[in-house]
Design a protein around this motif. Structure first.
Motif, PDB file in Angstrom:
ATOM      1  N   ASN A 169     -20.622  40.466   8.684  1.00  0.00           N
ATOM      2  CA  ASN A 169     -20.519  40.881   7.326  1.00  0.00           C
ATOM      3  C   ASN A 169     -19.420  42.120   7.438  1.00  0.00           C
ATOM      4  N   ALA A 170     -18.646  41.802   6.563  1.00  0.00           N
ATOM      5  CA  ALA A 170     -17.261  43.085   6.447  1.00  0.00           C
ATOM      6  C   ALA A 170     -17.333  43.526   4.957  1.00  0.00           C
ATOM      7  N   LYS A 171     -17.060  44.909   4.857  1.00  0.00           N
ATOM      8  CA  LYS A 171     -16.738  45.544   3.724  1.00  0.00           C
ATOM      9  C   LYS A 171     -15.002  45.245   3.500  1.00  0.00           C
ATOM     10  N   VAL A 172     -14.796  44.365   2.521  1.00  0.00           N
ATOM     11  CA  VAL A 172     -13.532  44.195   2.227  1.00  0.00           C
ATOM     12  C   VAL A 172     -12.984  44.414   1.041  1.00  0.00           C
ATOM     13  N   LEU A 173     -11.760  45.135   1.005  1.00  0.00           N
ATOM     14  CA  LEU A 173     -11.041  45.546  -0.081  1.00  0.00           C
ATOM     15  C   LEU A 173      -9.768  44.487  -0.241  1.00  0.00           C
ATOM     16  N   PHE A 174      -9.651  44.150  -1.532  1.00  0.00           N
ATOM     17  CA  PHE A 174      -8.532  43.282  -2.036  1.00  0.00           C
ATOM     18  C   PHE A 174      -7.496  44.189  -2.556  1.00  0.00           C
ATOM     19  N   ASP A 175      -6.373  44.359  -1.935  1.00  0.00           N
ATOM     20  CA  ASP A 175      -5.331  45.432  -2.162  1.00  0.00           C
ATOM     21  C   ASP A 175      -3.982  44.933  -2.455  1.00  0.00           C
ATOM     22  N   PHE A 176      -3.567  44.695  -3.519  1.00  0.00           N
ATOM     23  CA  PHE A 176      -1.936  44.529  -3.778  1.00  0.00           C
ATOM     24  C   PHE A 176      -1.178  45.527  -3.361  1.00  0.00           C
ATOM     25  N   GLY A 177      -1.567  46.593  -3.113  1.00  0.00           N
ATOM     26  CA  GLY A 177      -0.730  47.782  -2.977  1.00  0.00           C
ATOM     27  C   GLY A 177      -0.398  47.753  -1.236  1.00  0.00           C
ATOM     28  N   ALA A 178      -1.310  47.155  -0.529  1.00  0.00           N
ATOM     29  CA  ALA A 178      -0.888  46.970   0.926  1.00  0.00           C
ATOM     30  C   ALA A 178       0.024  45.911   1.198  1.00  0.00           C
ATOM     31  N   THR A 179       1.036  45.922   1.916  1.00  0.00           N
ATOM     32  CA  THR A 179       1.793  45.069   2.346  1.00  0.00           C
ATOM     33  C   THR A 179       1.425  44.287   3.278  1.00  0.00           C
ATOM     34  N   ARG A 180       0.596  44.519   4.242  1.00  0.00           N
ATOM     35  CA  ARG A 180      -0.298  43.841   5.257  1.00  0.00           C
ATOM     36  C   ARG A 180      -1.531  43.483   5.118  1.00  0.00           C
ATOM     37  N   SER A 181      -2.297  42.972   5.891  1.00  0.00           N
ATOM     38  CA  SER A 181      -3.641  42.754   6.138  1.00  0.00           C
ATOM     39  C   SER A 181      -4.260  43.580   7.168  1.00  0.00           C
ATOM     40  N   PHE A 182      -5.446  44.314   7.203  1.00  0.00           N
ATOM     41  CA  PHE A 182      -5.923  44.985   8.247  1.00  0.00           C
ATOM     42  C   PHE A 182      -7.154  44.873   8.613  1.00  0.00           C
ATOM     43  N   ILE A 183      -7.933  45.173   9.617  1.00  0.00           N
ATOM     44  CA  ILE A 183      -8.921  45.066  10.297  1.00  0.00           C
ATOM     45  C   ILE A 183      -9.266  46.302  10.942  1.00  0.00           C
ATOM     46  N   SER A 184     -10.429  47.045  10.652  1.00  0.00           N
ATOM     47  CA  SER A 184     -10.725  48.077  11.323  1.00  0.00           C
ATOM     48  C   SER A 184     -10.923  48.075  12.849  1.00  0.00           C
ATOM     49  N   LYS A 185     -10.214  49.068  13.515  1.00  0.00           N
ATOM     50  CA  LYS A 185     -10.348  48.821  15.114  1.00  0.00           C
ATOM     51  C   LYS A 185     -11.696  48.932  15.450  1.00  0.00           C
ATOM     52  N   SER A 186     -12.798  49.589  15.002  1.00  0.00           N
ATOM     53  CA  SER A 186     -14.002  49.797  15.355  1.00  0.00           C
ATOM     54  C   SER A 186     -14.835  48.251  14.989  1.00  0.00           C
ATOM     55  N   PHE A 187     -14.162  47.730  14.192  1.00  0.00           N
ATOM     56  CA  PHE A 187     -14.994  46.356  13.473  1.00  0.00           C
ATOM     57  C   PHE A 187     -14.633  45.108  14.493  1.00  0.00           C
ATOM     58  N   VAL A 188     -13.394  45.444  14.954  1.00  0.00           N
ATOM     59  CA  VAL A 188     -12.735  44.292  15.675  1.00  0.00           C
ATOM     60  C   VAL A 188     -13.935  44.064  16.963  1.00  0.00           C
ATOM     61  N   GLY A 189     -14.220  45.165  17.661  1.00  0.00           N
ATOM     62  CA  GLY A 189     -15.307  45.200  18.642  1.00  0.00           C
ATOM     63  C   GLY A 189     -16.781  44.339  18.406  1.00  0.00           C
ATOM     64  N   ASN A 190     -16.672  44.363  17.255  1.00  0.00           N
ATOM     65  CA  ASN A 190     -18.171  43.727  16.796  1.00  0.00           C
ATOM     66  C   ASN A 190     -18.172  42.215  16.580  1.00  0.00           C
ATOM     67  N   LEU A 191     -16.770  41.586  16.545  1.00  0.00           N
ATOM     68  CA  LEU A 191     -16.626  40.263  16.350  1.00  0.00           C
ATOM     69  C   LEU A 191     -16.036  39.456  17.369  1.00  0.00           C
ATOM     70  N   ASN A 192     -16.184  38.381  17.342  1.00  0.00           N
ATOM     71  CA  ASN A 192     -15.479  37.501  18.370  1.00  0.00           C
ATOM     72  C   ASN A 192     -14.069  37.340  17.916  1.00  0.00           C
ATOM     73  N   CYS A 193     -13.049  38.247  17.995  1.00  0.00           N
ATOM     74  CA  CYS A 193     -11.714  38.090  17.324  1.00  0.00           C
ATOM     75  C   CYS A 193     -10.653  37.955  18.297  1.00  0.00           C
ATOM     76  N   GLU A 194      -9.966  37.099  18.479  1.00  0.00           N
ATOM     77  CA  GLU A 194      -8.936  36.998  19.075  1.00  0.00           C
ATOM     78  C   GLU A 194      -7.879  38.020  18.800  1.00  0.00           C
ATOM     79  N   ILE A 195      -7.260  38.533  19.996  1.00  0.00           N
ATOM     80  CA  ILE A 195      -6.390  39.526  19.877  1.00  0.00           C
ATOM     81  C   ILE A 195      -5.272  39.018  20.574  1.00  0.00           C
ATOM     82  N   GLU A 196      -4.007  39.124  19.848  1.00  0.00           N
ATOM     83  CA  GLU A 196      -2.565  38.735  20.510  1.00  0.00           C
ATOM     84  C   GLU A 196      -1.519  40.098  20.380  1.00  0.00           C
TER      85      GLU A 196
END
Length: 133
Positions: free
Chosen positions: A23-50
């Motif tokens: 479960n993630a708190k997600v913000l939909f943001d047309f003002g942000a050029t890119r999409s981001f994930i919190s560094k602290s949240f990455v550690g809670n997921l099985n998220c591939e990092i390149e």
């Protein structure tokens, strides 16, 4: 601005969604050029990092330039029962776990109705997906 202020703002659409089955708190943001994930949240997921071939320059709200060196290329975001893939940049975020920015929103032909706090997307299957924040 914190989540309580964000959610009450007429210019913000946010909600809780599953990202890589967490479960993630997600913000939909047309003002942000890119999409981001919190560094602290990455550690809670099985998220591939390149690692990126070249660092990416990000200009934050206070006009500070920050360089990022990695990306989570295939995060699964579930919205209204549909799965979407998002490439998310690990970044130090405030109270949100994920920010879905213009790159992701434009790719899905998103429309945001701030007054009704509604996001309309096109699923990978071509179906209209509506999320009400």
């Amino acid at each position: 601005m914190n989540i309580k202020d964000d959610v009450q703002s007429s210019e913000v659409v946010a909600g809780t969604h599953s990202v890589n089955n967490g479960n993630a708190k997600v913000l939909f943001d047309f003002g942000a050029t890119r999409s981001f994930i919190s560094k602290s949240f990455v550690g809670n997921l099985n998220c591939e990092i390149e690692m990126l071939v070249e660092p990416l320059s990000i200009i934050v709200a206070n006009q500070e330039q920050v360089f990022v060196k990695s990306i989570c290329p295939r995060c699964k975001v579930e919205i209204s029962g549909y799965s979407f893939l998002a490439s998310l940049i690990p970044f130090r975020l405030g109270e949100f776990d994920v920010i879905l920015g213009m790159n992701w929103l434009a790719e899905l032909g998103a429309q945001i109705d701030y007054k009704k706090k509604k996001v309309i997307l096109k699923s990978p299957q071509g179906k209209k997906v509506v999320f009400k924040g």
